[in-house]
Write an enzyme that holds these catalytic residues in place. Sequence first.
Site, PDB file in Angstrom:
ATOM      1  CD  GLU A 119      -2.874  -1.239   2.298  1.00 58.25           C
ATOM      2  OE1 GLU A 119      -4.059  -1.526   2.101  1.00 58.25           O
ATOM      3  OE2 GLU A 119      -2.416  -1.050   3.430  1.00 58.25           O
ATOM      4  CB  CYS A 139       7.115  -5.460   9.004  1.00 55.01           C
ATOM      5  SG  CYS A 139       8.472  -4.592   9.816  1.00 55.01           S
ATOM      6  CB  CYS A 143       5.918  -2.548  16.413  1.00 54.43           C
ATOM      7  SG  CYS A 143       7.625  -2.275  15.905  1.00 54.43           S
ATOM      8  CB  CYS A 146       2.697  -1.742  13.922  1.00 50.26           C
ATOM      9  SG  CYS A 146       2.865  -1.595  12.139  1.00 50.26           S
ATOM     10  CB  CYS A 372       0.588   6.103  11.351  1.00 51.20           C
ATOM     11  SG  CYS A 372       1.228   7.617  10.808  1.00 51.20           S
TER      12      CYS A 372
END
Length: 397
Positions: A119, A139, A143, A146, A372
């Site tokens: 994205e 990823c 985290c 996230c 975010c």
Amino acid sequence: MTADLPSAPITQDVHTIPRKVPDSGRLNLVGLTREQLRDALIAAGTPDKQAKMRVGQIWQWIYHWGVRDFSAMTNLAKDYRTLLSERFEISLPEVVTRQVSADGTRKYLLRIAGGHEVETVYIPEENRGTLCISSQVGCTLTCSFCHTGTQKLVRNLTAGEIVGQVMVARDDLGEWPAQGAPKDETRLVSNVVLMGMGEPLYNFDNVRDAMRVVMDGEGLTLSRRRITLSTSGIVPEIAKTAEEIGCLLAVSFHATTDEVRDRLVPVNKKWNIETLLNALRDYPRLSNSERITFEYVMLKDVNDSDEDAKRLVKLIRGIPAKINLIPFNEWPGAPYQRSDWERIEAFADIVYKAGYASPIRTPRGEDIMAACGQLKSATERARKSRAEIAKEAGLGA
Ligand code: SAH
Ligand code: SF4
């Protein structure tokens, strides 16, 4: 709790600019550095003596004019154009969907080779437009706040796929001279932030090469001060970023004790707060930039107390910095809540009074999950379970 979402309707459309994922066996020129482009042209039979000039011409067509077809490169001989089109292509990721938020934010779901998806988000502001690009599919880091972190790493993006995101956005915004864009208007894509999916410093070489293409003065020409790379704190790569890219740096700080940061940003177990701060201290000098952005996600009752704010300013003393406070953006199954607005303001106030700019980042594009930490391609199958997410957040299970 979460701020009210905008009530205007969301538009979602399947994009119509035709383009395909490279499948031709021809080499894609997008994302090659000047040196790599030169080598490719020579390998295709371009005489050594002409190579530099040809690189300059082709570069301009691709990155300044936005041309995708070799036959339109009118300052090259016809035979040479034919040769180029037999050996090479100029291709970008395919746009699967484009969503436009009530606030004007645009989110593109892009398909890349192998059928993977990433994205890219465009955020228009009054006198600039910021493009948030991805560096990896998923990823490797986890985290706990996230959304991308709930998706396992599938692969690194190539430099071409990273540059391609910038070019896709310019296509969609009609910003190329070849599309008839006016010359000296404020640029629509004026800033790039590496804050989408992935940890850019775990894909260093491709990110560096892509940013060199984006910064090149005869093409996309974004200055290094208009590019911000955000890292969770991959310490060994930070000095390299200063030396080899020279862009602005943002760091996902998020906590003021190792105990809490271990839980939020688990890579802290490898490079803890002190180690990270030492690397950051050298960055402004090495990159000749002014200050570092500390990103700090505001999680209710986790990292948002007055004591946290005071510890934060003490920790970063001596580092030229701005603190970007990011109200937590929720996602389905998230184990945290956004801090109350008054709490965020009180926190911001303490940081501000200590002499640091402390803007609270307004969530953009929340209605289309473009804010975010909300990015995640819905179609990726490799994902963690809720129990894994809760465990990583230190919530048992
Ligand atoms: N991997 C890099 C860049 C991508 S994340 C990094 O971690 O820095 C971009 C920013 O969004 C980071 O500061 C990240 O910590 C933050 N973020 C992630 N999830 C979030 C969420 N749910 N709400 C608010 N910010 C989030
Ligand atoms: Fe990866 Fe950044 Fe998300 Fe952490 S915050 S999981 S490093 S994308």
